[in-house]
Scaffold this motif. Structure first.
Motif, PDB file in Angstrom:
ATOM      1  N   SER B 110       0.375  11.590   3.843  1.00  0.00           N
ATOM      2  CA  SER B 110      -0.660  10.580   3.494  1.00  0.00           C
ATOM      3  C   SER B 110      -0.035   9.429   2.685  1.00  0.00           C
ATOM      4  O   SER B 110      -0.359   8.272   2.864  1.00  0.00           O
ATOM      5  N   GLU B 112       3.121   8.472   2.870  1.00  0.00           N
ATOM      6  CA  GLU B 112       3.929   7.642   3.788  1.00  0.00           C
ATOM      7  C   GLU B 112       3.026   6.755   4.662  1.00  0.00           C
ATOM      8  O   GLU B 112       3.367   5.614   4.960  1.00  0.00           O
ATOM      9  N   VAL B 113       1.881   7.329   5.079  1.00  0.00           N
ATOM     10  CA  VAL B 113       0.919   6.550   5.895  1.00  0.00           C
ATOM     11  C   VAL B 113       0.460   5.328   5.101  1.00  0.00           C
ATOM     12  O   VAL B 113       0.454   4.179   5.611  1.00  0.00           O
ATOM     13  N   THR B 114       0.133   5.568   3.847  1.00  0.00           N
ATOM     14  CA  THR B 114      -0.330   4.479   3.010  1.00  0.00           C
ATOM     15  C   THR B 114       0.757   3.420   2.871  1.00  0.00           C
ATOM     16  O   THR B 114       0.512   2.214   3.014  1.00  0.00           O
ATOM     17  N   GLN B 115       1.980   3.961   2.613  1.00  0.00           N
ATOM     18  CA  GLN B 115       3.117   3.058   2.460  1.00  0.00           C
ATOM     19  C   GLN B 115       3.317   2.227   3.732  1.00  0.00           C
ATOM     20  O   GLN B 115       3.488   1.015   3.685  1.00  0.00           O
ATOM     21  N   ALA B 116       3.271   2.942   4.866  1.00  0.00           N
ATOM     22  CA  ALA B 116       3.470   2.282   6.157  1.00  0.00           C
ATOM     23  C   ALA B 116       2.379   1.226   6.378  1.00  0.00           C
ATOM     24  O   ALA B 116       2.654   0.102   6.843  1.00  0.00           O
ATOM     25  N   LYS B 117       1.187   1.615   5.960  1.00  0.00           N
ATOM     26  CA  LYS B 117       0.061   0.664   6.112  1.00  0.00           C
ATOM     27  C   LYS B 117       0.348  -0.584   5.309  1.00  0.00           C
ATOM     28  O   LYS B 117       0.175  -1.731   5.793  1.00  0.00           O
ATOM     29  N   GLU B 118       0.835  -0.347   4.065  1.00  0.00           N
ATOM     30  CA  GLU B 118       1.134  -1.504   3.213  1.00  0.00           C
ATOM     31  C   GLU B 118       2.175  -2.388   3.873  1.00  0.00           C
ATOM     32  O   GLU B 118       2.009  -3.600   3.979  1.00  0.00           O
ATOM     33  N   LEU B 120       3.028  -2.470   6.953  1.00  0.00           N
ATOM     34  CA  LEU B 120       2.477  -3.105   8.161  1.00  0.00           C
ATOM     35  C   LEU B 120       1.603  -4.302   7.777  1.00  0.00           C
ATOM     36  O   LEU B 120       1.686  -5.360   8.404  1.00  0.00           O
ATOM     37  N   LYS B 121       0.839  -4.076   6.727  1.00  0.00           N
ATOM     38  CA  LYS B 121      -0.048  -5.160   6.288  1.00  0.00           C
ATOM     39  C   LYS B 121       0.758  -6.422   5.997  1.00  0.00           C
ATOM     40  O   LYS B 121       0.481  -7.509   6.518  1.00  0.00           O
ATOM     41  N   ILE B 156      -7.426  -7.315   8.616  1.00  0.00           N
ATOM     42  CA  ILE B 156      -6.261  -6.524   8.208  1.00  0.00           C
ATOM     43  C   ILE B 156      -6.522  -5.730   6.976  1.00  0.00           C
ATOM     44  O   ILE B 156      -6.959  -5.806   6.053  1.00  0.00           O
TER      45      ILE B 156
END
Lengths: 279, 156
Positions: B110, B112-118, B120-121, B156
């Protein structure tokens, strides 16, 4: 008929080589070989009178048997093994038998009685067993050397039986005095009729004691003498008729000689144990 | 026939025979017999005793063996019970560990997902800005696309 060779020195009535009657035959067989102790003449019937005569046949046969017996016993006695065998078995059976017979009757502690009983039993048996030799055998052999008379059954001579029974008699008196001491006098005077009849008691007791050696000696002598006489009479039968009666009588006599030896021994033990027991 | 001096001779012979037997024959024979009797009795007694002892020893050995067997079963029981316990414990531990590891992994995911989202954002924003720049250079009509861009950023 019957042929009895006689040595030339003999002064008897039977002539050399002559046929004799049955009575003479029997008479001849009842004569001892004697030694006159005064004149030292052997085998002379005229000299065989009075007390100072030794029956050489009786004396020598019994002596040889007796010495042979004790030598045999000693021979076994010095070779006693832990594991018995052969002769030792036989001697142990005899000793055990005598010992058992004594312990059933006698409760004293005499060291003499048991060996004496053994000797009486075995010696008397051996002397009796001479009866089983053919009546003419020894005499015929000795006749070749000039011996005219020879009776080969010592116990058919009253001298033998009385010698033993007198020895027993003296021992009875000895033990009576030794064990009972003054009680013996009381016993002799008061038993069986009480003190008031003491002369009668004394006479009874003396007769009782004197009869013991008589009965002992005469029983054995009578049995053996009669047995020998019957053998002599059987020997008078013709040769083809001697076998059966002689055989039967000999078989019967095997029982008699054993029984008489045993009776002599047993009565000795009984008499001596009576001498030990106070009434 | 009749009593004569033979009587005396026989008496002496008899006395000597009896004396000899009493002195030299009877004692050694009876002594040997008595000794053997004692020895046999002692031997029999010893045999009896050793038989008894053997019996006792056998009984003792049996009881020892029985005890040992009992103990052995006891030990085996104990061991098996213990092993079951150990296995249970191990299972429990493994389960807990697994659960913990799963939780940890989920947490990591979770994060890493958040990090990836950031990431990506931000990248998307850059991309959008870059795209916008390119669009702007060509059309220069900011107003026409401003609404679009705003809409994008909001999304986004």
């Amino acid at each position: 008929m019957f042929y009895v060779p006689v040595s030339s020195s003999g002064g008897d009535t039977v002539n050399t080589g002559a046929a004799i009657t049955p009575a003479q035959y029997v008479q001849h067989h009842l004569e001892h070989l004697t030694l006159n102790l005064r004149t030292f003449r052997v085998g002379d019937l005229q000299e065989a009178q009075g007390f100072w005569v030794l029956n050489l046949d009786t004396f020598l046969v019994s002596l040889i048997l007796g010495i042979g017996l004790v030598v045999f016993l000693r021979f076994v006695a010095v070779r006693m093994r832990e594991v018995p065998g052969g002769l030792q078995n036989f001697v142990e059976i005899m000793v055990g038998f005598v010992d058992k017979s004594i312990s059933e009757v006698y409760h004293g502690k005499s060291k003499l009685l048991a060996p004496m009983s053994l000797i009486i039993f075995m010696w008397v048996f051996l002397m009796n067993a001479m009866d089983l030799l053919p009546v003419d055998l020894l005499w015929r052999i000795l006749d070749l050397f000039g011996v005219t008379y020879f009776k080969n059954v010592p116990t058919a001579d009253p001298n033998v039986t009385f010698a033993m029974s007198l020895a027993v008699f003296f021992l009875i008196i000895f033990y009576n005095i030794k064990i009972k001491k003054f009680h013996l006098a009381k016993e002799m005077l008061t038993v069986p009729f009480g003190g008031y009849l003491f002369p009668l008691n004394l006479v009874f007791r003396l007769i009782e004691e004197c009869v013991k050696p008589l009965s002992l000696a005469l029983r054995l002598f009578g049995n053996m003498f009669a047995g020998e006489l019957v053998f002599i009479l059987i020997a008078l039968l013709p040769w083809w008729g001697q076998g059966l009666p002689g055989g039967i009588w000999a078989i019967f006599h095997i029982l008699v000689i054993t029984l008489q030896a045993f009776i002599f021994m047993m009565l000795t033990v009984v008499y001596l144990s009576m001498a030990h027991d106070t009434h | 026939m009749g009593i004569n001096a033979t009587l005396i001779g026989q008496f002496i012979t008899f006395a000597i025979l009896v004396w000899f037997t009493m002195k030299y024959v009877w004692p050694p024979i009876t002594q040997a017999m008595h000794d053997r009797e004692k020895k046999i009795a002692a031997g029999l007694e010893a045999a009896e005793r050793s038989k008894r002892e053997l019996e006792m020893a056998e009984r003792k050995a049996m009881s020892i063996i029985r005890d040992a067997k009992q103990q052995a079963t006891h030990i085996i029981d104990e061991a098996s019970r213990h092993s079951v316990l150990l296995v249970e414990e191990a299972k429990q531990q493994a389960k807990e560990e697994g659960a913990r590891m799963i939780e940890l992994a989920q947490h990591e995911i979770s994060r890493e997902v958040t990090q990836a989202k950031e990431v990506l954002k931000t990248q998307l924003a850059t991309l959008v800005v870059a795209g916008a720049e390119k669009v702007i250079q060509r059309h220069l009509d900011a107003s026409a696309h401003m609404a679009l861009l705003d809409e994008l950023v909001a999304e986004i």
